[in-house]
Design a protein around this motif. Structure first.
Motif, PDB file in Angstrom:
ATOM      1  N   GLU A 160     -51.477 -22.315 -18.026  1.00 18.34           N
ATOM      2  CA  GLU A 160     -51.751 -20.929 -17.637  1.00 18.34           C
ATOM      3  C   GLU A 160     -51.791 -20.823 -16.116  1.00 18.34           C
ATOM      4  OE1 GLU A 160     -55.387 -19.630 -19.419  1.00 18.34           O
ATOM      5  OE2 GLU A 160     -54.883 -17.503 -19.266  1.00 18.34           O
TER       6      GLU A 160
ATOM      7  N   GLN B 232     -49.021 -16.467 -18.543  1.00 16.02           N
ATOM      8  CA  GLN B 232     -50.178 -15.956 -19.259  1.00 16.02           C
ATOM      9  C   GLN B 232     -50.091 -16.361 -20.729  1.00 16.02           C
ATOM     10  OE1 GLN B 232     -50.111 -11.728 -18.539  1.00 16.02           O
ATOM     11  NE2 GLN B 232     -50.319 -11.977 -16.319  1.00 16.02           N
ATOM     12  N   LEU B 233     -51.248 -16.360 -21.393  1.00 16.17           N
ATOM     13  CA  LEU B 233     -51.274 -16.757 -22.807  1.00 16.17           C
ATOM     14  C   LEU B 233     -50.332 -15.893 -23.639  1.00 16.17           C
ATOM     15  CD1 LEU B 233     -55.094 -17.431 -23.299  1.00 16.17           C
ATOM     16  CD2 LEU B 233     -53.273 -19.104 -22.968  1.00 16.17           C
TER      17      LEU B 233
ATOM     18  N   ARG C 107     -44.856 -22.778 -25.012  1.00 13.36           N
ATOM     19  CA  ARG C 107     -46.290 -22.880 -25.297  1.00 13.36           C
ATOM     20  C   ARG C 107     -47.052 -22.765 -23.982  1.00 13.36           C
ATOM     21  NH1 ARG C 107     -45.900 -24.333 -30.546  1.00 13.36           N
ATOM     22  NH2 ARG C 107     -44.231 -25.772 -31.116  1.00 13.36           N
ATOM     23  N   VAL C 108     -48.099 -21.994 -23.968  1.00 10.35           N
ATOM     24  CA  VAL C 108     -48.917 -21.796 -22.775  1.00 10.35           C
ATOM     25  C   VAL C 108     -50.290 -22.391 -23.026  1.00 10.35           C
ATOM     26  CG1 VAL C 108     -49.856 -20.131 -21.150  1.00 10.35           C
ATOM     27  CG2 VAL C 108     -47.630 -19.693 -22.234  1.00 10.35           C
ATOM     28  N   LYS C 109     -50.686 -23.319 -22.169  1.00 11.60           N
ATOM     29  CA  LYS C 109     -51.957 -24.022 -22.329  1.00 11.60           C
ATOM     30  C   LYS C 109     -53.026 -23.383 -21.459  1.00 11.60           C
ATOM     31  CE  LYS C 109     -49.492 -28.393 -22.967  1.00 11.60           C
ATOM     32  NZ  LYS C 109     -49.277 -29.756 -22.394  1.00 11.60           N
ATOM     33  N   SER C 110     -54.202 -23.198 -22.022  1.00 13.30           N
ATOM     34  CA  SER C 110     -55.302 -22.613 -21.250  1.00 13.30           C
ATOM     35  C   SER C 110     -56.179 -23.697 -20.635  1.00 13.30           C
ATOM     36  CB  SER C 110     -56.158 -21.725 -22.145  1.00 13.30           C
ATOM     37  OG  SER C 110     -56.687 -22.482 -23.207  1.00 13.30           O
TER      38      SER C 110
END
Lengths: 112, 113
Positions: free
Chosen positions: B15, B83-84, B110-113
């Motif tokens: 992110e 962004q997610l 894929r978006v990692k937080s």
């Protein structure tokens, strides 16, 4: 309200059944398209129509037929469904310039 | 025949970081359009950005921009400040003027937080 609608959103049917997927649009576009989406293959064009009297085959038209009932309506039929027609089906529309296509929400079809 | 290749089946990004998705295409035409579409889990196909081949300037839409290299037949998508909600399948597509869309196989982001 959505500009491009598809009915049904989900459908489960059996091998050999006749199925019709419907698409309607309120965008006033002349051009309409049917695609199918399979994992790992992206979207592939089945049929397209540039106006009510114009119907053209896409790259994977075998086993499918279409009807353009009006400028706003474009239906896809599977005359005798088979399991390898299980896929996500999208309708799309484009204006006369035809550069950008706008997609409906998709119909998930499962053929058992 | 036109073909579109997305060589990255999956990509991951942290992110707020930047990620670039690759796309190459094959065509003998000189006048055409290129698109990136986003497909979130809702399965709706959403237009992200488009590029006309005759324009040398790269298209930009907020956090999304492209690097269009016509001679190399390359059309990559850069997502800045990820962004997610950017998590989705992204499809590159080619369209000759007045003709039909040809899609690549897609890249899962894929978006990692």
């Amino acid at each position: 309200d959505a500009d491009v609608t598809q009915t049904p959103r989900n459908r489960i049917t059996k091998t050999g059944k006749r199925i019709m997927l419907e698409c309607s649009q309120t965008k006033g576009h002349d051009r309409m398209y049917w695609y199918r989406q399979d994992p790992g293959l992206g979207l592939r064009l089945i049929y397209y129509s540039f106006d009510v009297k114009d119907i053209n085959k896409g790259e994977i038209s075998d086993g499918y037929s279409v009807s353009r009932q009006a400028q706003a309506k474009f239906s896809l039929s599977l005359e005798s469904a088979i399991p390898n027609q299980t896929a996500l089906y999208f309708c799309a529309t484009a204006g006369q310039g035809g550069d950008t296509q706008y997609f409906g929400p998709g119909t998930r079809l499962t053929v058992l | 025949a036109q073909t579109v290749t997305q060589s990255q089946p999956e990509m991951s990004v942290q992110e707020a970081e930047t990620v670039t998705l690759s796309c190459t295409y094959d065509t003998s035409e000189s006048d055409y359009y290129l698109f990136w579409y986003k497909q979130p889990p809702s399965r709706q196909m959403i237009l992200v950005i488009r590029q006309e081949a005759y324009k040398q300037q790269n298209a930009t839409e907020n956090r999304f921009s492209v690097n269009f290299q016509k001679a190399a037949k390359s059309f990559s998508l850069k997502i800045s400040d990820s962004q997610l909600g950017d998590a989705a399948m992204y499809f590159c597509a080619y369209r000759r003027y007045g003709n039909k869309l040809v899609f690549g196989a897609g890249t899962i982001l894929r978006v990692k937080s």
